[in-house]
Design an enzyme around this catalytic site. Structure first.
Site, PDB file in Angstrom:
ATOM      1  N   PHE A  60      44.901  47.772  38.983  1.00 46.30           N
ATOM      2  CA  PHE A  60      43.849  46.831  39.366  1.00 46.30           C
ATOM      3  C   PHE A  60      43.897  46.678  40.877  1.00 46.30           C
ATOM      4  O   PHE A  60      44.854  46.140  41.427  1.00 46.30           O
ATOM      5  CB  PHE A  60      43.978  45.464  38.685  1.00 46.30           C
ATOM      6  CG  PHE A  60      42.775  44.602  39.002  1.00 46.30           C
ATOM      7  CD1 PHE A  60      41.615  44.708  38.255  1.00 46.30           C
ATOM      8  CD2 PHE A  60      42.776  43.753  40.087  1.00 46.30           C
ATOM      9  CE1 PHE A  60      40.470  43.979  38.571  1.00 46.30           C
ATOM     10  CE2 PHE A  60      41.645  43.003  40.424  1.00 46.30           C
ATOM     11  CZ  PHE A  60      40.488  43.118  39.668  1.00 46.30           C
ATOM     12  N   ASP A  89      49.795  48.691  47.377  1.00 47.96           N
ATOM     13  CA  ASP A  89      48.952  47.503  47.204  1.00 47.96           C
ATOM     14  C   ASP A  89      49.872  46.345  46.815  1.00 47.96           C
ATOM     15  O   ASP A  89      50.242  46.199  45.650  1.00 47.96           O
ATOM     16  CB  ASP A  89      47.887  47.762  46.137  1.00 47.96           C
ATOM     17  CG  ASP A  89      46.984  46.545  45.934  1.00 47.96           C
ATOM     18  OD1 ASP A  89      47.335  45.448  46.410  1.00 47.96           O
ATOM     19  OD2 ASP A  89      45.936  46.697  45.282  1.00 47.96           O
ATOM     20  N   LYS A 107      45.621  37.841  49.206  1.00 45.05           N
ATOM     21  CA  LYS A 107      45.972  36.646  48.455  1.00 45.05           C
ATOM     22  C   LYS A 107      46.778  35.623  49.256  1.00 45.05           C
ATOM     23  O   LYS A 107      46.221  34.849  50.014  1.00 45.05           O
ATOM     24  CB  LYS A 107      46.691  37.040  47.161  1.00 45.05           C
ATOM     25  CG  LYS A 107      45.762  37.777  46.176  1.00 45.05           C
ATOM     26  CD  LYS A 107      46.316  37.780  44.795  1.00 45.05           C
ATOM     27  CE  LYS A 107      45.601  38.753  43.854  1.00 45.05           C
ATOM     28  NZ  LYS A 107      44.281  38.321  43.441  1.00 45.05           N
TER      29      LYS A 107
HETATM   30  C1  PLP Z   1      46.943  44.285  43.209  1.00 42.02           C
HETATM   31  C2  PLP Z   1      45.577  43.770  43.548  1.00 42.02           C
HETATM   32  N1  PLP Z   1      44.825  44.433  44.421  1.00 42.02           N
HETATM   33  C3  PLP Z   1      43.602  43.995  44.778  1.00 42.02           C
HETATM   34  C4  PLP Z   1      43.076  42.838  44.246  1.00 42.02           C
HETATM   35  C5  PLP Z   1      41.699  42.374  44.655  1.00 42.02           C
HETATM   36  O1  PLP Z   1      41.786  41.250  45.452  1.00 42.02           O
HETATM   37  P1  PLP Z   1      40.476  40.337  45.696  1.00 42.02           P
HETATM   38  O2  PLP Z   1      40.167  39.663  44.394  1.00 42.02           O
HETATM   39  O3  PLP Z   1      40.879  39.378  46.773  1.00 42.02           O
HETATM   40  O4  PLP Z   1      39.374  41.265  46.122  1.00 42.02           O
HETATM   41  C6  PLP Z   1      43.830  42.118  43.317  1.00 42.02           C
HETATM   42  C7  PLP Z   1      43.286  40.888  42.703  1.00 42.02           C
HETATM   43  O5  PLP Z   1      43.727  40.408  41.695  1.00 42.02           O
HETATM   44  C8  PLP Z   1      45.118  42.584  42.966  1.00 42.02           C
HETATM   45  O6  PLP Z   1      45.881  41.943  42.081  1.00 42.02           O
END
Ligand code: PLP
Length: 401
Positions: free
Chosen positions: A140, A225, A254
Site C-alpha cells: 500500500f 516507504d 504521516k
Molecule cells: C506505507 C504507506 N505509503 C503511502 C501511504 C499514502 O499516504 P497518504 O494517505 O498520506 O497519501 C500510506 C497511507 O496509509 C502508507 O501507509
C-alpha cells in the site's frame, strides 16, 4: 449536534469513500479523544501513525502556533526562513544529504518513482521511457493513479486503469523473487519495510538485508516507504534500522506533520536527488513554513532517541498482552514496537465487528482486511494506558466469543 445528526449530515454531502466507525470526535489530548456526547476513547489508531506523538503534543502545538502568526505559505517561488532548518535536521536524522519536501504520502511515493526513473535514464543509461521498478504484493503506497496501478488489492486498483505500467510485482518476503524479476531496464526496488495496510506484515529475518545486497549487486536503488513504519513507530527511527539496512531513498510522511499539517518528504543523497533539475518537480504547498516549523519540531522530538527507547521498552507489554488473547479467538499476531497486526478467527468476528465492539469499550482501532485489525497507539502512551487497551480488547473479544 449529536452523533446521529452529524453522521446523517456528513453522509448527505460526502462522497462515500469511507465507512467510518459511528463516532464523532471533537477534541483530543495525548492518547485520548473525546466525542460529541462527552465520551472518552483511547486512540489506538493514531491517524494511521500520523499521530505518533499523540493529540496536541505541547511542543508541536507551540511550533505550529508560533509559526501560524508569523508566516504560513510562501510557495517555493520564494525562500522562507524555516525550510533550511527542517531539511537539515531531517537529512541528518536520515543520514542523507538532501530533502525534497512534499505534502501527502502518495505524493512522496510519486516523487520517489520519478526520481528513480530519472536516475535510471541519466545515471544508468536505461533507454528513455523503459525504466521498471519492482514492488511487492499486498503493498500500500497510496491512491494516485500510478500507484494504484501496481496495487494487488482489487478494491484499491480495479476500475481506475489504464495503468501506467513500468512495475513488476513480486511476493513480499522473497529476496529470490526480487532477483528473478530484475531486467536490464530495472532501476529500483520499492518496499514498505513492514507492510502496514496489509496487516503489519513483518519482513522475514534477513529479507531486507538480502534485498539491499541484491540492489547493490545489480546497481538498483532501494526505495523504502517508511511513511507508516518510520519515525519511531517500531522503536527505531526507521523500521529499516532494526535490520541494519540503509535504503538509498527514504519516503516519509504521516508523523512528519505531527498530526497537524500534511508533511511528507523524499530523503536521499545528492547523487540521487540531484537528478531532478529546476522545474522538473514541485508542489505549491511542499516545504511551506508552517509545515517546516512543525516538521522541525517533529525531528527534534526524535533526535534524542528517548521516544524510540520508550517504544522498545513498552513493546513486550503489548506482545505479552496479545499472546494471552489466543484463547479468545486471536489466531495470530505480529508486534514491532508499538505496532500490532492481529488476525482473528473469522468465526469469532470480522475485524470491523471487533472494532465496533472496542468502540463501545472506549478504544478506537481499525480493521484492515477481513479479520485483521491493527493497533498503533501514540508512541508516548503509558504502560497503564497500554494495559487499559489490552484489558478492553480482552473484554471486547469476550463479548464476541
Ligand atoms: C506505507 C504507506 N505509503 C503511502 C501511504 C499514502 O499516504 P497518504 O494517505 O498520506 O497519501 C500510506 C497511507 O496509509 C502508507 O501507509
Amino acid at each position: 449536534m449529536s452523533t446521529t445528526d452529524t453522521i446523517a449530515a456528513e453522509d448527505a454531502v460526502l462522497a462515500q469513500t469511507y465507512a467510518p466507525l459511528p463516532v464523532v470526535l471533537t477534541s483530543g489530548s495525548g492518547a485520548w479523544v473525546r466525542d460529541v456526547e462527552g465520551r472518552e476513547y483511547l486512540d489506538a489508531l493514531a491517524g494511521y501513525s500520523a499521530l505518533n506523538f499523540g493529540h496536541g503534543h505541547p511542543e508541536l502545538l507551540a511550533a505550529a502556533e508560533e509559526q501560524l502568526h508569523r508566516l504560513t505559505l510562501t510557495s517555493r517561488a520564494f525562500r522562507n526562513d524555516r525550510l533550511a532548518e527542517f531539511a537539515g535536521r531531517l537529512a541528518r536524522l536520515c543520514g542523507k544529504e538532501r530533502v525534497l519536501p512534499m505534502n501527502t504520502g502518495a505524493e512522496a511515493v510519486e516523487t520517489a518513482i520519478k526520481v528513480a526513473r530519472k536516475w535510471g535514464y541519466t545515471r544508468r543509461g536505461v533507454p528513455d521511457g523503459q525504466a521498471r521498478i519492482i514492488a511487492a504484493e499486498n503493498n500500500f503506497h497510496g491512491r494516485t493513479t500510478t500507484i494504484v496501478g501496481f496495487s494487488t488489492d482489487p478494491a484499491t486498483r480495479s476500475g481506475f486503469g489504464p495503468y501506467d505500467g513500468g512495475f513488476d510485482v513480486v511476493p513480499y518476503g522473497s529476496a529470490a523473487a526480487v532477483e528473478a524479476a530484475i531486467t536490464p531496464t530495472t532501476v529500483a526496488v520499492l518496499l514498505e519495510p513492514i507492510q502496514g495496510e496489509a496487516g503489519v506484515v513483518l519482513p522475514p529475518p534477513g529479507y531486507l538485508a538480502q534485498v539491499r545486497e541484491i540492489c547493490d549487486r545489480h546497481g538498483l536503488l532501494l526505495l523504502a516507504d517508511e511513511i507508516q513504519s518510520g519515525l519511531g513507530r517500531t522503536g527505531h527511527t526507521f523500521a529499516c534500522d532494526a535490520d541494519d539496512v540503509v535504503p538509498d531513498v527514504y519516503i516519509l510522511g504521516k508523523a512528519l506533520g505531527g498530526g497537524i499539517v500534511p508533511v511528507s518528504a523524499v530523503v536521499a543523497d545528492h547523487a540521487v536527488l540531484g537528478v531532478l533539475g529546476v522545474g522538473e518537480h514541485g508542489s505549491t504547498f511542499g516545504g511551506n513554513p508552517l509545515a517546516a516549523a512543525v516538521g522541525s519540531a517533529v525531528v527534534r522530538l526524535l533526535e534524542p532517541g528517548d521516544i524510540q527507547e520508550h517504544v522498545r521498552s513498552l513493546s513486550p507489554v503489548l506482545e505479552e498482552g496479545l499472546a494471552r488473547l489466543a484463547p479468545l479467538g486471536v489466531r495470530s499476531h505480529r508486534v514491532r514496537g508499538l505496532w500490532a497486526g492481529i488476525d482473528l478467527d473469522p468465526r469469532v468476528a470480522s475485524g470491523r465487528r471487533l472494532c465496533e465492539r472496542l468502540l463501545e469499550h472506549g478504544v478506537l482501532a481499525k480493521d484492515t482486511h477481513g479479520s485483521t485489525i491493527r493497533l498503533a497507539p501514540p508512541l508516548l502512551v503509558t504502560e497503564e494506558e497500554l494495559h487499559f487497551l489490552l484489558a478492553r480488547l480482552e473484554a471486547a473479544l469476550a463479548d464476541l466469543g
